[in-house]
Write an enzyme that holds these catalytic residues in place. Sequence first.
Site, short mmCIF file in Angstrom:
data_model
loop_
_atom_site.label_atom_id
_atom_site.label_comp_id
_atom_site.label_asym_id
_atom_site.label_seq_id
_atom_site.Cartn_x
_atom_site.Cartn_y
_atom_site.Cartn_z
N ASN A 234 0.83 -1.20 0.00
CA ASN A 234 0.00 0.00 0.00
C ASN A 234 0.86 1.25 0.00
O ASN A 234 1.30 1.72 1.04
CB ASN A 234 -0.94 0.00 1.22
CG ASN A 234 -1.99 -1.08 1.11
OD1 ASN A 234 -2.34 -1.50 0.02
ND2 ASN A 234 -2.49 -1.54 2.25
N HIS B 258 27.22 -0.84 0.51
CA HIS B 258 28.63 -0.44 0.51
C HIS B 258 29.35 -1.38 1.47
O HIS B 258 28.74 -2.01 2.33
CB HIS B 258 28.79 1.00 0.98
CG HIS B 258 28.10 2.00 0.12
ND1 HIS B 258 28.58 2.40 -1.11
CD2 HIS B 258 26.94 2.68 0.29
CE1 HIS B 258 27.76 3.27 -1.65
NE2 HIS B 258 26.75 3.46 -0.82
N THR C 10 16.28 -5.76 12.57
CA THR C 10 17.66 -6.17 12.29
C THR C 10 17.92 -7.63 12.63
O THR C 10 19.03 -8.10 12.43
CB THR C 10 18.65 -5.30 13.09
OG1 THR C 10 18.38 -5.47 14.49
CG2 THR C 10 18.51 -3.83 12.73
N ARG D 196 12.03 -4.32 18.88
CA ARG D 196 11.96 -5.27 20.00
C ARG D 196 10.52 -5.72 20.18
O ARG D 196 9.58 -4.95 19.93
CB ARG D 196 12.45 -4.61 21.30
CG ARG D 196 13.92 -4.22 21.28
CD ARG D 196 14.81 -5.45 21.41
NE ARG D 196 16.22 -5.10 21.47
CZ ARG D 196 17.07 -5.15 20.44
NH1 ARG D 196 16.62 -5.51 19.24
NH2 ARG D 196 18.34 -4.85 20.60
#
Length: 199
Positions: free
Chosen positions: A88, A121, A171, A186
């Site tokens: 969306n 990178h 992550t 979290r």
Amino acid sequence: MPLKITGDLEGNIIEIDDELKAKTNGHIVLLGHGNHISIGPTNNDLNFHFTLGENCRLDIGAHTNFLNLVTYQAHDARLEIGTHVGFNGLVRLQMHEPSTLRIGDGCLIADQVEITTSDMHSIVDAENGRRLNPARSITIGTRVWIGQRAIVLKGSRIGAGAVIGAAAVVTGEIPENSVAAGNPARVVRRNATWNFNLL
């Protein structure tokens, strides 16, 4: 506006039915060869921009809906999107290195979400020059809801039925049927899932 394809069709395979090609507002850019694109049938109008380099695979299941989906696969990258997945708004899926990104059936991904399997990178050890941040694949389970402006970074695994809060940065691993929020994301609630309807 019918589907637009830029690049050499020789050596690439595109499997999209003619009806969908005619009604979609899409652009596929082929920078190389050995790519395979497959999009399943849908009644929704699709708006997308896909860029593929060399030896990439892009598989999209049936009954998807994307208002503005942008993907980039540099080389040897596999992107799998399940059935009944909704994007969306503007969503970017980026794979600048060999890796796999899987999005399960029934997911809902909000506007301005970014998902990337690479840092784009290199970070290197200053003493020996060894790279420290290689690309890592991402798996998003079935029926995951990712809120607006969230970012899902390389190596993330999000379990089925999970909810990712707005502007969260994922992550690592988020367990199934949980709600995660924050930077880094979290778990703030367990044994929870979501519903398309306002109950």
